[in-house]
Write an enzyme that holds these catalytic residues in place. Structure first.
Site, mmCIF file in Angstrom:
data_model
loop_
_atom_site.group_PDB
_atom_site.id
_atom_site.type_symbol
_atom_site.label_atom_id
_atom_site.label_comp_id
_atom_site.label_asym_id
_atom_site.label_seq_id
_atom_site.Cartn_x
_atom_site.Cartn_y
_atom_site.Cartn_z
ATOM 1 N N GLU A 109 1.598 1.811 -3.506
ATOM 2 C CA GLU A 109 0.330 2.165 -4.167
ATOM 3 C C GLU A 109 -0.082 3.605 -3.829
ATOM 4 O OE1 GLU A 109 -1.238 -1.504 -2.464
ATOM 5 O OE2 GLU A 109 -2.060 -1.983 -4.438
ATOM 6 N N GLY A 147 0.806 -1.218 0.000
ATOM 7 C CA GLY A 147 0.000 0.000 0.000
ATOM 8 C C GLY A 147 0.839 1.269 0.000
ATOM 9 N N GLU A 172 2.836 -8.291 -1.645
ATOM 10 C CA GLU A 172 1.623 -8.934 -1.123
ATOM 11 C C GLU A 172 1.616 -10.440 -1.367
ATOM 12 O OE1 GLU A 172 1.717 -6.146 -2.922
ATOM 13 O OE2 GLU A 172 0.367 -4.641 -2.069
#
Ligand SMILES: CC(C)(O)CC(=O)SCCNC(=O)CCNC(=O)[C@H](O)C(C)(C)COP(=O)(O)OP(=O)(O)OC[C@H]1O[C@@H](n2cnc3c(N)ncnc32)[C@H](O)[C@@H]1OP(=O)(O)O
Length: 257
Positions: free
Chosen positions: A111, A108, A131
């Protein structure tokens, strides 16, 4: 407004949001998500701010979504709550948002950086979508945005192996716009933000919208959109001021009208 997980300060026309959960390498939990989006919305509504920088610490921009918070969630909970949808609030910010990334930008964190308008990296930055090593996959846009930034081969490599990309490779691959010594990272990002904030805000916003449109539409539609936006700029005082200032060999004084 008092925040628990971020620091918020304004320098001149630049809003700065610093992720501040050092004990968890700035892992992005629900509170961070709500606070970052609220701070961005505050800056968006503040006419004195023209651009925003999001940064972290020297060790970590953010080491991903908070694994400890996610660990025991059920499918029903993440689906019904539309886990991470709140981050979409960032995409509705029309002022430019720059990510200043030092250290880890993983999952994240990577991201979040990619949701910003561009990324300036410190020399120690490490980007990754690990991930897969947790038995899952990116869930805040990594499989889509990373692929558009670096192409299929590198995106597959990173998503399937979980390997990290250093700052030099990230710059070579088009993920980041510039790499600077870590000590200069924040001043470089603030300098870029300041430069933008002193330009014509409607022109800045239209440039942002046009570049983003390139990711969402065909070339023909994008070119038409750009041409129409460009034409509409001739209704702005700032177009007259910018061009007159050039011809008169003086600095433009934009009024955002
Ligand atoms: C949004 C989605 C859907 O895409 C999903 C995700 O983002 S999933 C998360 C992806 N990120 C990761 O898998 C990275 C996890 N972290 C690490 O691998 C390591 O922490 C490291 C390589 C970044 C740094 O290692 P090291 O220097 O050895 O520090 P640690 O001792 O591991 O970490 C210090 C402290 O921070 C906690 N931590 C780190 N990352 C997270 C995280 N993502 N969520 C929650 N907590 C995190 C870590 O547990 C340590 O705390 P303590 O356990 O010691 O209290």
């Amino acid at each position: 407004m008092a925040y628990e997980t971020i620091l918020v300060e304004t320098r001149g026309k630049v809003g700065i949001i610093t992720l501040n959960r050092p004990q968890a390498l700035n892992a992005l939990n629900t509170t961070v998500m709500a606070e970052v989006v609220a701070a961005l919305q505050g800056y968006e509504a503040n006419d004195a701010v023209g651009a925003i920088v999001i940064t972290g610490s020297e060790k970590a921009f953010a080491a991903g979504a908070d694994i400890k918070e996610m660990q025991s969630k059920t499918y029903a909970e993440v689906f019904a709550g539309d886990l991470f949808a709140e981050w979409d609030g960032l995409l509705r910010i029309r002022k430019p948002v720059i990510a200043a990334v030092a250290g880890y930008a993983l999952g994240g964190g990577c991201e979040l950086a990619m949701m910003c308008d561009f990324i300036i990296a410190g020399e120690n930055a490490k980007f990754g979508q690990p991930e897969i090593t947790l038995g899952v996959m990116p869930g805040m846009g990594g499989s889509q945005r990373l692929t558009r930034f670096v192409g299929k081969s590198k995106a597959m490599d990173m998503c399937l192996t979980g390997r990290m990309m250093d700052a030099a490779e990230a710059e070579r691959s088009g993920l980041v716009s510039r790499v600077v010594p870590v000590a200069d990272l924040l001043s470089e990002a603030i300098g870029a933000a300041e430069k933008i904030a002193n330009l014509s805000m409607p022109a800045v916003m239209m440039n942002k919208e046009a570049v983003n449109r390139a990711y969402e539409t065909t070339l023909a539609e994008g070119l038409r959109f750009e041409r129409r936006l460009f034409h509409s700029m001739f209704a702005l005082d700032d177009q007259k001021e910018g061009m007159s200032a050039f011809v008169e060999k003086r600095k433009a004084n934009f009024t955002n009208r």
